[in-house]
Design a protein around this motif. Sequence first.
Motif, mmCIF file in Angstrom:
data_model
loop_
_atom_site.group_PDB
_atom_site.id
_atom_site.type_symbol
_atom_site.label_atom_id
_atom_site.label_comp_id
_atom_site.label_asym_id
_atom_site.label_seq_id
_atom_site.Cartn_x
_atom_site.Cartn_y
_atom_site.Cartn_z
ATOM 1 N N ALA A 192 0.857 -1.273 -0.109
ATOM 2 C CA ALA A 192 -0.121 -0.059 -0.006
ATOM 3 C C ALA A 192 0.732 1.190 0.008
ATOM 4 N N ARG A 193 0.473 2.124 -0.756
ATOM 5 C CA ARG A 193 1.192 3.660 -0.985
ATOM 6 C C ARG A 193 0.581 4.460 0.371
ATOM 7 N N VAL A 194 1.573 5.041 1.291
ATOM 8 C CA VAL A 194 1.130 6.019 2.075
ATOM 9 C C VAL A 194 1.648 7.323 1.665
ATOM 10 N N LEU A 195 0.407 8.524 1.512
ATOM 11 C CA LEU A 195 0.962 9.742 1.055
ATOM 12 C C LEU A 195 0.543 10.590 2.360
ATOM 13 N N PHE A 196 1.552 11.163 3.237
ATOM 14 C CA PHE A 196 1.185 11.896 4.179
ATOM 15 C C PHE A 196 1.674 13.225 4.068
ATOM 16 N N ALA A 197 0.769 14.151 4.172
ATOM 17 C CA ALA A 197 1.146 15.788 3.974
ATOM 18 C C ALA A 197 1.212 16.317 5.224
ATOM 19 N N HIS A 198 2.393 17.104 5.613
ATOM 20 C CA HIS A 198 2.454 17.554 6.929
ATOM 21 C C HIS A 198 1.953 19.246 6.409
ATOM 22 N N ALA A 199 0.518 19.233 6.799
ATOM 23 C CA ALA A 199 0.173 20.505 6.476
ATOM 24 C C ALA A 199 -0.463 21.400 7.651
ATOM 25 N N ALA A 200 0.113 20.749 9.044
ATOM 26 C CA ALA A 200 -0.269 21.479 10.073
ATOM 27 C C ALA A 200 0.668 22.475 10.463
ATOM 28 N N ASN A 201 0.317 23.609 11.167
ATOM 29 C CA ASN A 201 1.417 24.765 11.604
ATOM 30 C C ASN A 201 1.983 24.227 12.792
ATOM 31 N N ALA A 202 3.141 23.512 12.331
ATOM 32 C CA ALA A 202 3.912 22.712 13.606
ATOM 33 C C ALA A 202 5.191 22.383 12.925
ATOM 34 N N PRO A 203 6.282 22.296 13.823
ATOM 35 C CA PRO A 203 7.665 22.068 13.453
ATOM 36 C C PRO A 203 7.679 20.609 12.757
ATOM 37 N N ALA A 204 8.887 20.251 12.587
ATOM 38 C CA ALA A 204 9.174 18.980 12.193
ATOM 39 C C ALA A 204 8.432 17.837 13.118
ATOM 40 N N VAL A 205 7.841 16.714 12.467
ATOM 41 C CA VAL A 205 7.111 15.798 13.267
ATOM 42 C C VAL A 205 7.720 14.483 13.015
ATOM 43 N N GLN A 206 7.408 13.467 14.026
ATOM 44 C CA GLN A 206 7.256 11.987 13.390
ATOM 45 C C GLN A 206 6.369 11.362 13.382
ATOM 46 N N VAL A 207 6.070 10.625 12.134
ATOM 47 C CA VAL A 207 4.935 10.003 11.937
ATOM 48 C C VAL A 207 5.226 8.527 11.957
ATOM 49 N N ILE A 208 4.405 7.742 12.781
ATOM 50 C CA ILE A 208 4.936 6.383 12.949
ATOM 51 C C ILE A 208 3.524 5.339 12.552
ATOM 52 N N PHE A 209 3.990 4.682 11.897
ATOM 53 C CA PHE A 209 3.070 3.476 11.255
ATOM 54 C C PHE A 209 3.481 2.142 11.999
ATOM 55 N N GLN A 210 2.689 1.733 12.819
ATOM 56 C CA GLN A 210 2.999 0.292 13.488
ATOM 57 C C GLN A 210 2.093 -0.715 13.022
ATOM 58 N N ASN A 211 2.400 -1.850 12.208
ATOM 59 C CA ASN A 211 1.721 -3.093 11.883
ATOM 60 C C ASN A 211 1.257 -3.713 12.803
ATOM 61 N N LEU A 212 0.002 -3.729 13.110
ATOM 62 C CA LEU A 212 -0.511 -4.496 14.371
ATOM 63 C C LEU A 212 -0.485 -5.901 14.217
ATOM 64 N N THR A 213 -0.169 -6.438 13.072
ATOM 65 C CA THR A 213 0.124 -7.902 12.828
ATOM 66 C C THR A 213 1.466 -8.416 13.276
ATOM 67 N N THR A 214 2.218 -7.797 12.623
ATOM 68 C CA THR A 214 3.861 -7.973 12.916
ATOM 69 C C THR A 214 4.390 -7.193 14.069
ATOM 70 N N MET A 215 3.748 -6.233 14.298
ATOM 71 C CA MET A 215 4.128 -5.039 15.671
ATOM 72 C C MET A 215 5.542 -4.306 15.157
ATOM 73 N N LYS A 216 5.830 -4.572 13.834
ATOM 74 C CA LYS A 216 6.758 -3.651 13.393
ATOM 75 C C LYS A 216 6.496 -2.208 12.804
ATOM 76 N N SER A 217 7.299 -1.356 13.345
ATOM 77 C CA SER A 217 7.064 -0.036 13.404
ATOM 78 C C SER A 217 7.844 0.684 12.353
ATOM 79 N N TYR A 218 7.373 1.777 11.586
ATOM 80 C CA TYR A 218 7.858 2.420 10.400
ATOM 81 C C TYR A 218 7.908 3.813 11.004
ATOM 82 N N THR A 219 9.171 4.530 11.051
ATOM 83 C CA THR A 219 9.032 5.785 11.607
ATOM 84 C C THR A 219 9.608 6.878 10.661
ATOM 85 N N TYR A 220 8.979 7.822 10.294
ATOM 86 C CA TYR A 220 9.432 8.983 9.412
ATOM 87 C C TYR A 220 9.283 10.397 9.955
#
Length: 232
Positions: free
Chosen positions: A138-166
Amino acid sequence: MKNCIRLTFALALLCGALSSASYASSVYIVQGLAGRNYAARTDPAFPVDVLVNNEVCYEHGLPFGVIANPLTLFPGTYNVKVSIANTLAPCSETPLIDTELKIEPQTDISAVITLNSEGKPELLTFTNDLTPVPADSARVLFAHAANAPAVQVIFQNLTTMKSYTYTLNPGALLDQILPAGNYSISVIEGTTTLIPPTNQTLFSQSASLFYGLGQASNNTVVMEFHTLRTVI
């Protein structure tokens, strides 16, 4: 009369899209400006009107956090005006945003109404990658359009429990391919949780458009999403 103009404009766009589908582009208008970010006493929903080319009031009373149905447009440059909603005379208020939107052939664009670093309303645009997605991905397109500094976006797979942090800077668009499945998604800034873990399914051969909206300083940051299935 205004309804007739709007219908005529919409039909013209539709007919054009049908006759030149290979050149048509889509534009998602996203209302990412919360009322509390604009002024302390403003309605938090902050509904707005959107005027295209001074011809059609295409959105009436679009509230904060809503992703409008996509416009289908020819390539070219369009004038876009965003104003505080007026239910009696839509698109009649003084524009908060008056800008040009350039549309390239065969593109998919997110146009987000938000605040810039100076706290002024702006239309922030992102080009969405809709090239084919492999099976079981699956493709994830996450737009940081909030009035905020740099952020970390975390995707955790609920089956494998593997986390992907950007890490995403303001105004950036994350474009990643992840294994399809069920995920917990959260957004943090340093030690502060802006968006708590939220469950979302990433379907095989889909593209999910995520938008971080609002303002970090007054705890109005939210995440909205729209999924496009069968991106093959």
